[in-house]
Design a protein around this motif. Structure first.
Motif, short mmCIF file in Angstrom:
data_model
loop_
_atom_site.label_atom_id
_atom_site.label_comp_id
_atom_site.label_asym_id
_atom_site.label_seq_id
_atom_site.Cartn_x
_atom_site.Cartn_y
_atom_site.Cartn_z
N TYR A 200 0.90 -1.13 -0.10
CA TYR A 200 -0.06 -0.05 0.03
C TYR A 200 0.90 1.29 -0.06
CZ TYR A 200 -3.74 -3.33 1.28
OH TYR A 200 -4.69 -4.32 1.39
N PRO A 201 1.22 1.70 -1.16
CA PRO A 201 2.16 2.88 -1.40
C PRO A 201 1.40 4.10 -0.60
CG PRO A 201 2.28 1.50 -3.31
CD PRO A 201 1.19 1.14 -2.40
N ALA A 236 9.73 -1.44 1.68
CA ALA A 236 8.48 -1.21 2.31
C ALA A 236 8.55 -1.94 3.68
CB ALA A 236 7.18 -1.80 1.49
N ASN A 237 8.02 -1.24 4.75
CA ASN A 237 7.86 -1.91 5.92
C ASN A 237 6.70 -2.87 6.26
OD1 ASN A 237 9.35 0.84 6.86
ND2 ASN A 237 10.05 -0.77 8.14
N MET A 242 -3.84 -3.48 9.57
CA MET A 242 -4.24 -2.51 8.52
C MET A 242 -4.30 -1.21 9.20
SD MET A 242 -4.59 -3.88 5.38
CE MET A 242 -5.74 -3.02 4.54
N LEU A 243 -4.65 -1.01 10.57
CA LEU A 243 -4.74 0.02 11.10
C LEU A 243 -3.28 0.90 11.29
CD1 LEU A 243 -6.65 1.76 12.75
CD2 LEU A 243 -5.97 0.71 14.63
N GLN A 244 -2.05 0.03 11.45
CA GLN A 244 -1.05 0.69 11.32
C GLN A 244 -0.66 1.01 9.87
OE1 GLN A 244 1.94 -2.57 12.39
NE2 GLN A 244 1.83 -2.10 14.70
N LYS A 245 -1.06 0.42 8.96
CA LYS A 245 -0.89 0.89 7.52
C LYS A 245 -1.35 2.11 7.14
CE LYS A 245 -3.56 -0.26 4.46
NZ LYS A 245 -4.77 0.67 3.84
N ASN A 246 -2.69 2.37 7.82
CA ASN A 246 -3.50 3.44 7.73
C ASN A 246 -2.95 4.77 8.43
OD1 ASN A 246 -5.40 2.33 5.94
ND2 ASN A 246 -6.89 1.83 7.72
N TRP A 247 -2.02 4.46 9.64
CA TRP A 247 -1.54 5.33 10.48
C TRP A 247 -0.18 5.76 10.19
CZ3 TRP A 247 -3.76 4.18 16.17
CH2 TRP A 247 -5.27 4.33 15.93
N ASN A 248 0.39 4.93 9.16
CA ASN A 248 1.89 5.10 8.92
C ASN A 248 2.66 4.85 10.02
OD1 ASN A 248 4.05 5.47 7.02
ND2 ASN A 248 4.03 7.90 7.44
N ILE A 271 1.15 -7.33 4.96
CA ILE A 271 0.57 -6.19 4.69
C ILE A 271 1.94 -5.24 4.56
CG2 ILE A 271 -0.66 -4.11 5.52
CD1 ILE A 271 -2.39 -6.35 7.09
N TYR A 272 2.11 -4.48 3.57
CA TYR A 272 3.24 -3.52 3.65
C TYR A 272 2.88 -2.12 3.27
CZ TYR A 272 6.46 -7.59 3.91
OH TYR A 272 7.04 -8.65 4.47
N ARG A 273 3.79 -1.11 3.68
CA ARG A 273 3.57 0.23 3.32
C ARG A 273 4.90 0.94 2.95
NH1 ARG A 273 -0.11 5.17 5.37
NH2 ARG A 273 1.29 6.88 4.23
N VAL A 274 4.95 1.67 2.04
CA VAL A 274 6.23 2.41 1.54
C VAL A 274 5.71 3.70 1.03
CG1 VAL A 274 6.15 1.52 -0.73
CG2 VAL A 274 8.19 2.46 0.01
N ASN A 275 6.48 4.77 1.61
CA ASN A 275 6.00 6.18 1.18
C ASN A 275 7.01 6.59 0.12
OD1 ASN A 275 4.21 6.32 3.32
ND2 ASN A 275 5.69 6.71 4.80
#
Length: 282
Positions: A200-201, A236-237, A242-248, A271-275
């Protein structure tokens, strides 16, 4: 001429014409081969091409609704792939149905994916060397193809759109999904985990630098993939929720988003997030 064909096909499908069922059986698909020796050879459905390089990864690219094999997704991806690796690239053109309404295009997903699977089997390409990439509805088409073939190494779904036929993590040994436009009723993407690793970039919506509505964020999915081949590792971390993903607030282990590596080993949540930045190479 093309408009006439589209009109006739659309009316036939809408009326449930048996002949349309045959036409929907993927027979309008076209396949084009690119590698370091061949640039754009149209491949026959039943004839094995001697120009497919044996022993290297074969990347199959499937466009989405309203696309063709000549739209930006395809030439940009294959250009960067061929610059960085010795691979075969097969561009799939299903534009006859992609040019129709979304509902009619969605109805063709199953048959187009099945036809693609049969084509790849006819080409005698070893499934363990395949990386199937699909954008929008194309993500679900490659899911169907992987499901039918079995043993496919990797599938990458680029902002899969909403569909009743969906890409699933069981469609390949490794399934990666990049979500870039999943917020809001009018968004193009599907806000559901589908793969072994779902990226989820920037949280999965409203991509930096996109001010022109949902289409810009939607297209960033394939743009990030293009950039990952040469210019950006996109570390990506892992997010526990999903809450952690949404809150970065994701602080888990790193996994690279994109690229052409056939097998990766994601964290348990997947689940992964990268900015990213707002412009290429992001």
């Amino acid at each position: 001429m093309l408009k006439s064909v589209l009109l006739l096909l659309g009316l036939a499908v809408a009326k449930g014409n048996p002949d349309a069922e045959l036409q929907r059986n993927g027979e309008f698909n076209r396949y084009y081969l690119y590698n370091r020796q061949i640039l754009g050879e149209q491949l026959g459905f039943n004839t094995t091409s001697v120009n497919i390089i044996v022993g290297v990864t074969t990347v199959v690219i499937v466009h989405g609704h309203q696309g063709t094999y000549l739209t930006s997704l395809n030439p940009d991806l294959r250009r960067e792939l061929l610059k960085t690796e010795n691979v075969n690239v097969i561009a799939v053109d299903w534009s006859i149905y992609a040019a129709m309404s979304y509902s009619l295009a969605e109805n063709a997903v199953l048959s187009i994916g099945e036809h693609l699977a049969t084509f790849l089997a006819n080409q005698e390409i070893y499934p363990a060397t395949l990386h199937l990439i699909g954008f929008n509805l194309g993500a679900h088409i490659v899911g169907v193809a992987g499901r039918r073939l079995g043993g496919v190494a990797r599938i990458t779904g680029l902002d899969p759109s909403r569909s009743t036929i969906r890409l699933a993590r069981t469609d390949a040994y490794y399934v990666e999904v990049i979500h870039t436009d999943v917020s809001g009723i009018s968004s193009n993407g599907l806000d559901v985990q589908l793969g072994h690793a779902d990226f989820y970039p920037n949280g999965g919506s409203y991509q930096p630098g996109c001010w022109g509505g949902h289409d810009c964020s939607h297209n960033r999915a394939w743009m990030y993939l293009v950039a990952s081949f040469r210019d950006n590792t996109f570390n990506a971390n892992c997010c526990n929720t999903m809450l952690q993903k949404n809150w970065n607030t994701c602080r888990g282990t790193f996994l690279s988003m994109g690229n052409n590596v056939l097998m990766k080993f994601p964290c348990p949540s997947g689940i992964y997030r990268v900015n990213t930045r707002s412009s290429y190479p992001f």
